[in-house]
Design an enzyme around this catalytic site. Sequence first.
Site, PDB file in Angstrom:
ATOM      1  N   ASP A  40     -39.122  18.515   9.316  1.00 32.38           N
ATOM      2  CA  ASP A  40     -38.064  17.719   9.439  1.00 32.38           C
ATOM      3  C   ASP A  40     -38.181  15.995  10.108  1.00 32.38           C
ATOM      4  OD1 ASP A  40     -37.045  19.832  10.344  1.00 32.38           O
ATOM      5  OD2 ASP A  40     -37.383  19.802  12.563  1.00 32.38           O
ATOM      6  N   LYS A  76     -43.406  24.852   8.402  1.00 33.60           N
ATOM      7  CA  LYS A  76     -41.141  25.172   8.386  1.00 33.60           C
ATOM      8  C   LYS A  76     -40.917  23.670   8.035  1.00 33.60           C
ATOM      9  CE  LYS A  76     -37.760  25.073  11.137  1.00 33.60           C
ATOM     10  NZ  LYS A  76     -36.767  24.232  10.079  1.00 33.60           N
ATOM     11  N   ASP A 132     -37.213  27.405   5.285  1.00 30.33           N
ATOM     12  CA  ASP A 132     -35.288  27.712   5.823  1.00 30.33           C
ATOM     13  C   ASP A 132     -34.361  26.665   5.303  1.00 30.33           C
ATOM     14  OD1 ASP A 132     -34.194  27.278   7.895  1.00 30.33           O
ATOM     15  OD2 ASP A 132     -34.916  26.006   9.470  1.00 30.33           O
ATOM     16  N   LYS A 159     -31.547  29.376   4.603  1.00 33.58           N
ATOM     17  CA  LYS A 159     -30.345  30.027   4.984  1.00 33.58           C
ATOM     18  C   LYS A 159     -29.298  29.557   4.381  1.00 33.58           C
ATOM     19  CE  LYS A 159     -31.129  28.016   9.834  1.00 33.58           C
ATOM     20  NZ  LYS A 159     -31.751  26.316   9.928  1.00 33.58           N
ATOM     21  N   HIS A 174     -26.969  32.014   1.663  1.00 38.67           N
ATOM     22  CA  HIS A 174     -25.607  32.669   2.273  1.00 38.67           C
ATOM     23  C   HIS A 174     -24.998  32.624   0.810  1.00 38.67           C
ATOM     24  CE1 HIS A 174     -22.447  32.901   5.523  1.00 38.67           C
ATOM     25  NE2 HIS A 174     -22.277  34.187   5.083  1.00 38.67           N
ATOM     26  N   ASP A 175     -24.482  33.726  -0.031  1.00 41.11           N
ATOM     27  CA  ASP A 175     -23.240  33.834  -1.049  1.00 41.11           C
ATOM     28  C   ASP A 175     -23.037  35.000  -1.519  1.00 41.11           C
ATOM     29  OD1 ASP A 175     -22.843  32.419  -3.330  1.00 41.11           O
ATOM     30  OD2 ASP A 175     -23.377  30.533  -2.844  1.00 41.11           O
ATOM     31  N   ILE A 176     -22.885  35.439  -2.636  1.00 43.58           N
ATOM     32  CA  ILE A 176     -22.333  36.553  -3.041  1.00 43.58           C
ATOM     33  C   ILE A 176     -23.818  37.120  -4.031  1.00 43.58           C
ATOM     34  CG2 ILE A 176     -20.579  36.315  -4.176  1.00 43.58           C
ATOM     35  CD1 ILE A 176     -21.396  35.873  -7.157  1.00 43.58           C
ATOM     36  N   PRO A 177     -23.610  38.377  -3.088  1.00 49.23           N
ATOM     37  CA  PRO A 177     -25.366  39.501  -3.393  1.00 49.23           C
ATOM     38  C   PRO A 177     -25.933  38.709  -4.628  1.00 49.23           C
ATOM     39  CG  PRO A 177     -23.604  40.595  -2.652  1.00 49.23           C
ATOM     40  CD  PRO A 177     -22.634  39.246  -2.754  1.00 49.23           C
ATOM     41  N   THR A 216     -26.668  28.585  16.999  1.00 52.58           N
ATOM     42  CA  THR A 216     -26.430  28.115  18.034  1.00 52.58           C
ATOM     43  C   THR A 216     -26.305  26.559  18.410  1.00 52.58           C
ATOM     44  OG1 THR A 216     -28.916  26.809  17.591  1.00 52.58           O
ATOM     45  CG2 THR A 216     -29.354  29.256  19.180  1.00 52.58           C
ATOM     46  N   ARG A 268     -40.666  18.343  16.767  1.00 49.26           N
ATOM     47  CA  ARG A 268     -40.693  16.964  17.796  1.00 49.26           C
ATOM     48  C   ARG A 268     -42.207  17.217  18.651  1.00 49.26           C
ATOM     49  NH1 ARG A 268     -35.097  15.702  18.444  1.00 49.26           N
ATOM     50  NH2 ARG A 268     -35.038  18.296  18.082  1.00 49.26           N
TER      51      ARG A 268
END
Length: 230
Positions: free
Chosen positions: A11, A33, A60, A62, A64-67, A117, A208
Amino acid sequence: MKESRIIVALDFNRAHDALALVSQLDPSLCRLKVGKELFAVAGPQLIEQLTHLGFDVFLDLKFHDIPNTVSRACKAASDMGIWMLNVHALGGKKMLLAAREALPKNTTKLIAVTLLTSMDRDDLKDIGLQGEPDQIVQRLALLTQDCGLDGIVCSALETKNLRGIVNHNFCLVTPGIRMADSSQDDQKRVATPSQAIKNGADYLVIGRPITQAINPLAALQQINQEISAM
Ligand code: C5P
């Protein structure tokens, strides 16, 4: 030593800082990652550097959109030679199937995030998701498994329940790990490495406690020892 279950979360907001940390680690002791921030500043070039150094990389992002868009993005990401990639299970069945189809088994591992989360019951209600967060997570985990993905990201405290309902080879990747004696930072619900493995986690995402340690390699070795002694 058998393949490490530790994924170090890079990060950082500069490639230089990420590479300075990585130069102190060893690919036989951990995977890495790369998330949205570091990828936004350092892109495919950094991924190539990390894989060239011998590290397995979990990207990482993630998706998330149309197929169709997710399918093409998964293929492009996998072509960088990464080890693991993720999408949002909330993208639904057609999107998950399209992502799976873009990544043949035994290439890049494909996992899904169930619920973030950071979302509590009120946040879920705001977007029209009724019910207990635990039950929604379970439903999304089973949907992910039914669509043929390799696993999910889940908190250390969800791991035990989920291990009981998914197949034994369905991979559980768990952040929120802290040593018994270390600061929790902004993590609310944490588990130690050995608790998380006992609960059924396959891989531990740790940021961390390793990246901010005075001696990151020693911290990594200590965690590897803790879990390999189990
Ligand atoms: O530094 P720390 O060990 O808290 O870092 C955990 C990493 O796992 C971060 O990259 C964070 O974004 C990620 N993560 C998390 N909780 C989730 C999902 C991902 O902490 N539910």
